[in-house]
Write an enzyme that holds these catalytic residues in place. Structure first.
Site, short mmCIF file in Angstrom:
data_model
loop_
_atom_site.label_atom_id
_atom_site.label_comp_id
_atom_site.label_asym_id
_atom_site.label_seq_id
_atom_site.Cartn_x
_atom_site.Cartn_y
_atom_site.Cartn_z
N GLY A 100 0.84 -1.20 0.00
CA GLY A 100 0.00 0.00 0.00
C GLY A 100 0.87 1.25 0.00
O GLY A 100 1.91 1.30 -0.66
N ILE A 131 2.81 2.76 2.40
CA ILE A 131 4.19 2.65 2.92
C ILE A 131 4.99 1.66 2.07
O ILE A 131 6.12 1.95 1.66
CB ILE A 131 4.20 2.22 4.41
CG1 ILE A 131 3.47 3.26 5.27
CG2 ILE A 131 5.63 2.03 4.91
CD1 ILE A 131 3.37 2.92 6.75
N ASP A 161 1.23 -8.74 -1.55
CA ASP A 161 0.03 -8.02 -1.10
C ASP A 161 -1.16 -8.82 -1.57
O ASP A 161 -1.19 -9.29 -2.71
CB ASP A 161 -0.02 -6.59 -1.67
CG ASP A 161 -1.05 -5.73 -0.93
OD1 ASP A 161 -2.24 -6.09 -0.91
OD2 ASP A 161 -0.65 -4.71 -0.34
N ARG A 216 -3.99 4.36 17.67
CA ARG A 216 -3.38 3.21 16.96
C ARG A 216 -3.88 1.90 17.57
O ARG A 216 -4.03 0.91 16.87
CB ARG A 216 -1.86 3.30 17.05
CG ARG A 216 -1.27 4.51 16.32
CD ARG A 216 0.23 4.57 16.52
NE ARG A 216 0.83 5.73 15.86
CZ ARG A 216 1.02 6.91 16.44
NH1 ARG A 216 0.63 7.12 17.68
NH2 ARG A 216 1.59 7.90 15.76
N ASN A 264 -5.62 -5.78 12.85
CA ASN A 264 -4.22 -6.00 12.42
C ASN A 264 -3.58 -7.24 13.04
O ASN A 264 -2.64 -7.80 12.47
CB ASN A 264 -3.39 -4.74 12.67
CG ASN A 264 -3.72 -3.66 11.65
OD1 ASN A 264 -4.45 -3.91 10.69
ND2 ASN A 264 -3.19 -2.47 11.83
N ASN A 320 0.64 -1.03 12.79
CA ASN A 320 0.21 -0.54 14.10
C ASN A 320 -0.89 -1.41 14.72
O ASN A 320 -1.59 -2.09 13.98
CB ASN A 320 -0.31 0.89 13.96
CG ASN A 320 0.82 1.90 14.04
OD1 ASN A 320 1.67 1.82 14.91
ND2 ASN A 320 0.83 2.83 13.10
N ARG A 324 10.28 13.49 13.63
CA ARG A 324 9.24 14.51 13.78
C ARG A 324 9.67 15.55 14.82
O ARG A 324 9.53 16.76 14.60
CB ARG A 324 7.93 13.84 14.20
CG ARG A 324 7.29 13.08 13.05
CD ARG A 324 6.12 12.22 13.47
NE ARG A 324 5.35 11.78 12.31
CZ ARG A 324 4.53 10.72 12.30
NH1 ARG A 324 4.36 10.01 13.41
NH2 ARG A 324 3.87 10.41 11.21
N HIS A 334 4.99 3.48 20.74
CA HIS A 334 4.60 4.35 19.62
C HIS A 334 3.12 4.68 19.78
O HIS A 334 2.28 4.31 18.97
CB HIS A 334 4.87 3.60 18.31
CG HIS A 334 4.60 4.41 17.08
ND1 HIS A 334 5.12 5.66 16.86
CD2 HIS A 334 3.87 4.13 15.97
CE1 HIS A 334 4.73 6.11 15.68
NE2 HIS A 334 3.96 5.20 15.13
N1 APR Z 1 -0.84 -9.89 3.56
C1 APR Z 1 -0.23 -8.98 2.76
N2 APR Z 1 -0.69 -7.72 2.60
C2 APR Z 1 -1.79 -7.37 3.26
C3 APR Z 1 -2.49 -8.28 4.11
C4 APR Z 1 -1.96 -9.58 4.25
N3 APR Z 1 -2.54 -10.48 5.02
N4 APR Z 1 -3.54 -7.62 4.63
C5 APR Z 1 -3.53 -6.37 4.15
N5 APR Z 1 -2.47 -6.22 3.31
C6 APR Z 1 -2.09 -5.05 2.54
C7 APR Z 1 -3.29 -4.28 2.03
O1 APR Z 1 -3.87 -4.92 0.88
C8 APR Z 1 -2.67 -2.92 1.72
O2 APR Z 1 -2.28 -2.81 0.35
O3 APR Z 1 -1.39 -4.10 3.34
C9 APR Z 1 -1.44 -2.86 2.63
C10 APR Z 1 -1.50 -1.72 3.63
O4 APR Z 1 -1.39 -0.53 2.91
P1 APR Z 1 -2.21 0.79 3.28
O5 APR Z 1 -3.65 0.44 3.53
O6 APR Z 1 -1.90 1.80 2.25
O7 APR Z 1 -1.58 1.20 4.69
P2 APR Z 1 -0.20 1.96 4.97
O8 APR Z 1 -0.42 3.42 5.04
O9 APR Z 1 0.84 1.44 4.06
O10 APR Z 1 0.08 1.48 6.47
C11 APR Z 1 0.33 0.13 6.79
O11 APR Z 1 1.57 0.66 8.77
O12 APR Z 1 1.90 2.74 9.81
C12 APR Z 1 1.16 1.54 9.82
O13 APR Z 1 -0.94 2.18 10.78
C13 APR Z 1 -0.29 1.79 9.59
O14 APR Z 1 -1.01 -0.43 10.18
C14 APR Z 1 -0.76 0.45 9.08
C15 APR Z 1 0.44 -0.06 8.28
#
Ligand code: APR
Length: 318
Positions: free
Chosen positions: A11, A13, A34, A95, A102, A127, A158, A182
Protein backbone atom coordinates in the site's frame (compact mmCIF):
# COMPACT_ATOMS: atom_id res chain seq x y z
CA UNK A 1 24.35 -5.50 0.32
CA UNK A 2 21.44 -7.75 1.22
CA UNK A 3 20.43 -10.51 -1.17
CA UNK A 4 16.72 -9.83 -1.00
CA UNK A 5 14.33 -7.64 0.97
CA UNK A 6 10.80 -8.93 1.30
CA UNK A 7 8.14 -6.23 1.68
CA UNK A 8 4.78 -7.35 3.06
CA UNK A 9 1.93 -5.03 2.08
CA UNK A 10 2.21 -2.90 -1.03
CA UNK A 11 0.00 0.00 0.00
CA UNK A 12 1.16 3.52 0.79
CA UNK A 13 4.19 2.65 2.92
CA UNK A 14 5.07 -0.49 0.97
CA UNK A 15 4.96 1.51 -2.27
CA UNK A 16 7.54 4.03 -1.02
CA UNK A 17 9.67 1.21 0.39
CA UNK A 18 10.00 -0.68 -2.87
CA UNK A 19 10.72 2.49 -4.84
CA UNK A 20 13.47 3.48 -2.46
CA UNK A 21 15.01 0.01 -2.13
CA UNK A 22 15.31 -0.09 -5.91
CA UNK A 23 16.58 3.49 -6.18
CA UNK A 24 19.12 3.09 -3.37
CA UNK A 25 20.18 -0.43 -4.47
CA UNK A 26 19.70 -1.68 -0.92
CA UNK A 27 19.39 -5.32 -1.99
CA UNK A 28 19.83 -7.37 -5.14
CA UNK A 29 16.14 -8.18 -5.23
CA UNK A 30 12.83 -7.02 -3.74
CA UNK A 31 9.91 -9.39 -3.17
CA UNK A 32 6.54 -7.71 -2.62
CA UNK A 33 3.49 -9.58 -1.35
CA UNK A 34 0.03 -8.02 -1.10
CA UNK A 35 -3.29 -9.82 -1.02
CA UNK A 36 -5.21 -7.01 -2.74
CA UNK A 37 -6.88 -8.10 -6.00
CA UNK A 38 -6.53 -8.12 -8.89
CA UNK A 39 -2.71 -7.93 -8.62
CA UNK A 40 -1.70 -4.78 -6.70
CA UNK A 41 1.78 -6.10 -5.88
CA UNK A 42 2.53 -7.13 -9.44
CA UNK A 43 1.25 -3.82 -10.78
CA UNK A 44 3.39 -1.74 -8.41
CA UNK A 45 6.50 -3.79 -9.11
CA UNK A 46 6.05 -3.81 -12.89
CA UNK A 47 5.65 -0.03 -12.86
CA UNK A 48 8.92 0.36 -10.96
CA UNK A 49 10.76 -2.32 -12.96
CA UNK A 50 9.87 -0.52 -16.19
CA UNK A 51 11.48 2.63 -14.80
CA UNK A 52 14.71 1.01 -13.62
CA UNK A 53 16.60 1.83 -16.84
CA UNK A 54 15.87 5.51 -16.21
CA UNK A 55 17.35 5.44 -12.70
CA UNK A 56 20.09 2.94 -13.67
CA UNK A 57 19.06 0.30 -11.16
CA UNK A 58 19.52 -3.42 -11.70
CA UNK A 59 17.58 -4.39 -8.59
CA UNK A 60 15.16 -7.18 -9.54
CA UNK A 61 11.53 -7.19 -8.45
CA UNK A 62 9.22 -10.14 -7.83
CA UNK A 63 5.65 -9.75 -6.68
CA UNK A 64 2.43 -11.57 -6.05
CA UNK A 65 -0.44 -12.43 -3.74
CA UNK A 66 1.41 -15.46 -2.43
CA UNK A 67 3.96 -15.27 0.34
CA UNK A 68 6.28 -17.49 -1.70
CA UNK A 69 7.62 -14.27 -3.29
CA UNK A 70 9.47 -13.77 0.00
CA UNK A 71 11.57 -16.91 -0.49
CA UNK A 72 15.26 -16.25 0.05
CA UNK A 73 14.78 -12.85 1.74
CA UNK A 74 17.38 -12.00 4.37
CA UNK A 75 15.30 -9.02 5.53
CA UNK A 76 11.54 -8.49 5.68
CA UNK A 77 9.77 -5.17 6.19
CA UNK A 78 6.19 -5.66 7.31
CA UNK A 79 3.56 -3.04 6.46
CA UNK A 80 0.51 -5.31 6.25
CA UNK A 81 -2.33 -3.81 8.19
CA UNK A 82 -5.02 -1.19 8.09
CA UNK A 83 -3.96 2.40 8.79
CA UNK A 84 -5.85 4.97 10.87
CA UNK A 85 -8.50 7.07 9.16
CA UNK A 86 -10.61 9.90 10.58
CA UNK A 87 -14.00 8.79 11.91
CA UNK A 88 -17.11 10.30 10.23
CA UNK A 89 -17.26 12.88 13.05
CA UNK A 90 -13.68 13.96 12.26
CA UNK A 91 -12.09 12.51 15.39
CA UNK A 92 -9.00 10.31 15.04
CA UNK A 93 -8.87 6.80 16.45
CA UNK A 94 -5.87 5.67 18.46
CA UNK A 95 -3.38 3.21 16.96
CA UNK A 96 -4.53 0.71 19.59
CA UNK A 97 -7.98 0.66 17.98
CA UNK A 98 -6.44 -1.11 14.97
CA UNK A 99 -5.38 -4.04 17.14
CA UNK A 100 -8.17 -6.57 16.48
CA UNK A 101 -7.99 -6.20 12.69
CA UNK A 102 -4.22 -6.00 12.42
CA UNK A 103 -3.64 -8.93 14.75
CA UNK A 104 -5.46 -11.23 12.31
CA UNK A 105 -3.42 -9.86 9.40
CA UNK A 106 -0.24 -10.37 11.45
CA UNK A 107 -1.09 -14.05 11.86
CA UNK A 108 -0.87 -14.43 8.06
CA UNK A 109 2.33 -12.39 8.01
CA UNK A 110 3.94 -14.63 10.63
CA UNK A 111 2.88 -17.80 8.80
CA UNK A 112 4.33 -16.44 5.55
CA UNK A 113 7.66 -15.52 7.13
CA UNK A 114 7.91 -18.82 8.97
CA UNK A 115 7.33 -20.77 5.76
CA UNK A 116 9.38 -18.80 3.27
CA UNK A 117 12.15 -16.84 5.00
CA UNK A 118 12.41 -17.99 8.63
CA UNK A 119 15.90 -16.55 9.12
CA UNK A 120 15.14 -13.02 7.88
CA UNK A 121 15.67 -9.92 10.00
CA UNK A 122 12.22 -8.42 10.51
CA UNK A 123 11.43 -4.70 10.66
CA UNK A 124 7.74 -4.24 11.38
CA UNK A 125 5.77 -1.04 10.79
CA UNK A 126 2.10 -2.07 11.18
CA UNK A 127 0.21 -0.54 14.10
CA UNK A 128 -0.27 -0.70 17.02
CA UNK A 129 3.47 -0.98 16.55
CA UNK A 130 4.82 -2.39 19.81
CA UNK A 131 2.00 -4.91 20.22
CA UNK A 132 2.27 -6.17 16.63
CA UNK A 133 6.02 -6.73 17.03
CA UNK A 134 5.30 -8.54 20.32
CA UNK A 135 2.76 -10.76 18.54
CA UNK A 136 5.14 -11.51 15.67
CA UNK A 137 7.84 -12.43 18.18
CA UNK A 138 5.49 -14.74 20.07
CA UNK A 139 4.46 -16.46 16.84
CA UNK A 140 7.92 -16.75 15.33
CA UNK A 141 10.25 -17.19 18.30
CA UNK A 142 12.82 -15.13 16.40
CA UNK A 143 16.17 -14.28 18.05
CA UNK A 144 15.60 -10.89 19.67
CA UNK A 145 18.37 -9.24 17.64
CA UNK A 146 16.48 -10.03 14.45
CA UNK A 147 13.04 -8.65 15.20
CA UNK A 148 12.45 -4.94 15.63
CA UNK A 149 9.84 -2.31 15.09
CA UNK A 150 10.07 1.03 13.31
CA UNK A 151 8.78 3.91 15.34
CA UNK A 152 11.49 5.74 17.26
CA UNK A 153 13.30 6.88 14.12
CA UNK A 154 10.07 8.40 12.83
CA UNK A 155 9.02 9.95 16.13
CA UNK A 156 12.52 11.35 16.67
CA UNK A 157 12.52 12.73 13.13
CA UNK A 158 9.24 14.51 13.78
CA UNK A 159 10.69 16.00 16.99
CA UNK A 160 13.85 17.05 15.11
CA UNK A 161 11.82 18.67 12.35
CA UNK A 162 9.68 20.72 14.75
CA UNK A 163 12.74 21.81 16.74
CA UNK A 164 14.66 22.78 13.59
CA UNK A 165 11.69 24.76 12.30
CA UNK A 166 11.23 26.65 15.57
CA UNK A 167 14.95 27.34 16.04
CA UNK A 168 15.45 28.34 12.40
CA UNK A 169 18.27 25.85 11.85
CA UNK A 170 18.92 22.95 9.51
CA UNK A 171 17.23 19.68 10.43
CA UNK A 172 20.68 18.14 10.13
CA UNK A 173 21.90 20.14 13.10
CA UNK A 174 19.23 18.72 15.41
CA UNK A 175 19.71 15.48 17.28
CA UNK A 176 16.75 14.06 19.20
CA UNK A 177 15.42 10.92 20.76
CA UNK A 178 11.85 9.79 21.32
CA UNK A 179 11.51 6.65 23.42
CA UNK A 180 8.77 4.41 24.82
CA UNK A 181 5.78 3.01 22.99
CA UNK A 182 4.60 4.35 19.62
CA UNK A 183 1.42 5.74 21.16
CA UNK A 184 0.03 9.01 22.42
CA UNK A 185 2.28 8.83 25.48
CA UNK A 186 5.59 8.32 23.66
CA UNK A 187 8.42 10.18 25.38
CA UNK A 188 10.43 12.93 23.66
CA UNK A 189 13.67 13.04 25.69
CA UNK A 190 14.44 16.74 26.02
CA UNK A 191 17.65 16.07 27.95
CA UNK A 192 19.01 14.24 24.87
CA UNK A 193 17.94 16.91 22.36
CA UNK A 194 20.90 18.89 21.01
CA UNK A 195 21.44 21.51 18.37
CA UNK A 196 24.95 21.10 17.00
CA UNK A 197 25.94 19.50 20.30
CA UNK A 198 24.43 22.28 22.44
CA UNK A 199 21.42 21.77 24.74
CA UNK A 200 18.16 22.58 22.94
CA UNK A 201 17.16 24.89 25.81
CA UNK A 202 19.84 27.32 24.63
CA UNK A 203 17.73 27.93 21.52
CA UNK A 204 14.11 27.41 22.55
CA UNK A 205 12.01 28.37 25.57
CA UNK A 206 10.41 25.83 27.89
CA UNK A 207 6.96 26.82 26.57
CA UNK A 208 8.04 26.33 22.99
CA UNK A 209 9.59 22.91 23.78
CA UNK A 210 6.47 21.85 25.69
CA UNK A 211 4.38 22.68 22.62
CA UNK A 212 6.79 20.89 20.27
CA UNK A 213 6.78 17.74 22.40
CA UNK A 214 2.97 17.76 22.54
CA UNK A 215 2.86 18.14 18.76
CA UNK A 216 5.37 15.28 18.38
CA UNK A 217 3.15 12.95 20.40
CA UNK A 218 0.17 13.82 18.20
CA UNK A 219 2.07 14.12 14.92
CA UNK A 220 0.70 10.89 13.46
CA UNK A 221 -2.88 11.95 14.16
CA UNK A 222 -2.21 15.41 12.69
CA UNK A 223 -1.29 13.82 9.36
CA UNK A 224 -4.24 11.38 9.50
CA UNK A 225 -6.56 14.36 9.92
CA UNK A 226 -5.06 16.24 6.99
CA UNK A 227 -4.97 13.24 4.62
CA UNK A 228 -8.48 12.11 5.46
CA UNK A 229 -7.98 8.67 3.92
CA UNK A 230 -5.07 7.02 5.71
CA UNK A 231 -1.95 7.73 7.67
CA UNK A 232 1.57 9.07 7.11
CA UNK A 233 3.55 6.98 4.65
CA UNK A 234 6.63 8.72 3.24
CA UNK A 235 8.29 9.43 6.59
CA UNK A 236 7.51 5.99 8.10
CA UNK A 237 8.98 4.34 5.00
CA UNK A 238 12.13 6.51 5.14
CA UNK A 239 12.50 5.69 8.83
CA UNK A 240 12.36 1.95 8.16
CA UNK A 241 14.83 2.42 5.29
CA UNK A 242 17.27 4.17 7.64
CA UNK A 243 17.12 1.08 9.85
CA UNK A 244 17.44 -1.29 6.89
CA UNK A 245 20.42 0.68 5.56
CA UNK A 246 22.20 0.60 8.94
CA UNK A 247 21.80 -3.18 8.95
CA UNK A 248 22.59 -3.75 5.26
CA UNK A 249 25.80 -1.70 5.44
CA UNK A 250 26.71 -2.79 9.00
CA UNK A 251 26.85 0.89 9.99
CA UNK A 252 26.59 0.43 13.79
CA UNK A 253 24.22 3.39 13.81
CA UNK A 254 22.41 4.27 17.00
CA UNK A 255 18.73 4.53 16.18
CA UNK A 256 15.64 4.41 18.38
CA UNK A 257 13.94 1.07 17.65
CA UNK A 258 11.21 -1.00 19.17
CA UNK A 259 13.25 -3.80 20.74
CA UNK A 260 12.71 -6.63 23.18
CA UNK A 261 13.77 -5.51 26.64
CA UNK A 262 14.92 -8.11 29.11
CA UNK A 263 15.73 -6.05 32.18
CA UNK A 264 17.00 -2.90 30.45
CA UNK A 265 15.21 0.23 31.69
CA UNK A 266 13.69 -2.02 34.38
CA UNK A 267 11.37 -3.58 31.78
CA UNK A 268 11.04 -7.30 31.27
CA UNK A 269 9.93 -9.13 28.14
CA UNK A 270 8.24 -6.24 26.39
CA UNK A 271 8.95 -4.53 23.07
CA UNK A 272 9.46 -0.80 23.62
CA UNK A 273 11.29 1.99 21.79
CA UNK A 274 14.88 2.44 23.00
CA UNK A 275 18.19 3.46 21.38
CA UNK A 276 19.89 0.50 19.71
CA UNK A 277 23.11 -0.07 17.78
CA UNK A 278 22.11 -1.47 14.40
CA UNK A 279 24.59 -3.49 12.35
CA UNK A 280 24.76 -6.60 10.21
CA UNK A 281 23.43 -8.72 13.08
CA UNK A 282 20.33 -6.54 13.53
CA UNK A 283 20.11 -5.11 17.05
CA UNK A 284 23.68 -5.46 18.28
CA UNK A 285 23.26 -3.59 21.55
CA UNK A 286 20.59 -1.75 23.49
CA UNK A 287 21.75 1.54 24.98
CA UNK A 288 20.36 2.66 28.33
CA UNK A 289 20.01 6.44 28.05
CA UNK A 290 20.29 8.45 31.26
CA UNK A 291 16.83 9.86 31.82
CA UNK A 292 15.94 12.54 34.35
CA UNK A 293 13.22 11.90 36.89
CA UNK A 294 10.36 13.37 34.80
CA UNK A 295 11.49 11.43 31.73
CA UNK A 296 11.72 8.20 33.75
CA UNK A 297 8.17 8.67 35.00
CA UNK A 298 6.90 9.42 31.50
CA UNK A 299 8.74 6.37 30.15
CA UNK A 300 7.12 4.14 32.79
CA UNK A 301 3.71 5.52 31.86
CA UNK A 302 4.34 4.73 28.22
CA UNK A 303 5.55 1.22 29.13
CA UNK A 304 2.33 0.73 31.12
CA UNK A 305 0.31 1.52 27.98
CA UNK A 306 2.32 -0.98 25.92
CA UNK A 307 1.87 -3.57 28.69
CA UNK A 308 -1.88 -3.14 28.60
CA UNK A 309 -2.06 -3.44 24.78
CA UNK A 310 0.10 -6.57 24.93
CA UNK A 311 -2.19 -7.99 27.63
CA UNK A 312 -4.98 -7.46 25.11
CA UNK A 313 -2.91 -9.42 22.55
CA UNK A 314 -2.53 -12.25 25.07
CA UNK A 315 -6.29 -12.28 25.53
CA UNK A 316 -7.17 -12.11 21.82
CA UNK A 317 -4.50 -14.60 20.71
CA UNK A 318 -3.67 -16.77 23.70
N1 APR B 1 -0.84 -9.89 3.56
C1 APR B 1 -0.23 -8.98 2.76
N2 APR B 1 -0.69 -7.72 2.60
C2 APR B 1 -1.79 -7.37 3.26
C3 APR B 1 -2.49 -8.28 4.11
C4 APR B 1 -1.96 -9.58 4.25
N3 APR B 1 -2.54 -10.48 5.02
N4 APR B 1 -3.54 -7.62 4.63
C5 APR B 1 -3.53 -6.37 4.15
N5 APR B 1 -2.47 -6.22 3.31
C6 APR B 1 -2.09 -5.05 2.54
C7 APR B 1 -3.29 -4.28 2.03
O1 APR B 1 -3.87 -4.92 0.88
C8 APR B 1 -2.67 -2.92 1.72
O2 APR B 1 -2.28 -2.81 0.35
O3 APR B 1 -1.39 -4.10 3.34
C9 APR B 1 -1.44 -2.86 2.63
C10 APR B 1 -1.50 -1.72 3.63
O4 APR B 1 -1.39 -0.53 2.91
P1 APR B 1 -2.21 0.79 3.28
O5 APR B 1 -3.65 0.44 3.53
O6 APR B 1 -1.90 1.80 2.25
O7 APR B 1 -1.58 1.20 4.69
P2 APR B 1 -0.20 1.96 4.97
O8 APR B 1 -0.42 3.42 5.04
O9 APR B 1 0.84 1.44 4.06
O10 APR B 1 0.08 1.48 6.47
C11 APR B 1 0.33 0.13 6.79
O11 APR B 1 1.57 0.66 8.77
O12 APR B 1 1.90 2.74 9.81
C12 APR B 1 1.16 1.54 9.82
O13 APR B 1 -0.94 2.18 10.78
C13 APR B 1 -0.29 1.79 9.59
O14 APR B 1 -1.01 -0.43 10.18
C14 APR B 1 -0.76 0.45 9.08
C15 APR B 1 0.44 -0.06 8.28
Amino acid sequence: MLKKIGVIGGGNIGGVLIQEIVRRGLAGCVGLVDILPPELAKGKCLDIAEGTPIIASDVKLVAGKEYSVLAGADMVINTAGVPRKPRPDGTIPSREELLVTNLKITDQVADGIKKHCPGAIIISIANPLDAIVYHLYRKLGHPKAKILGMAGVLDSSRYRYFVAEAAGVSVESVEALVLGGHGDDMVPIRSCCRIAGMPVEKFLSTESLDAIEKRTRGAGAEVVKLLGSGSAFASPAWAALAMAEAIAHDRKKILACCALLEGEYGVDRLFVGVPCILGAGGIERIIEADLNEAERVAFQKSVASVTSTCAEVDKLAP
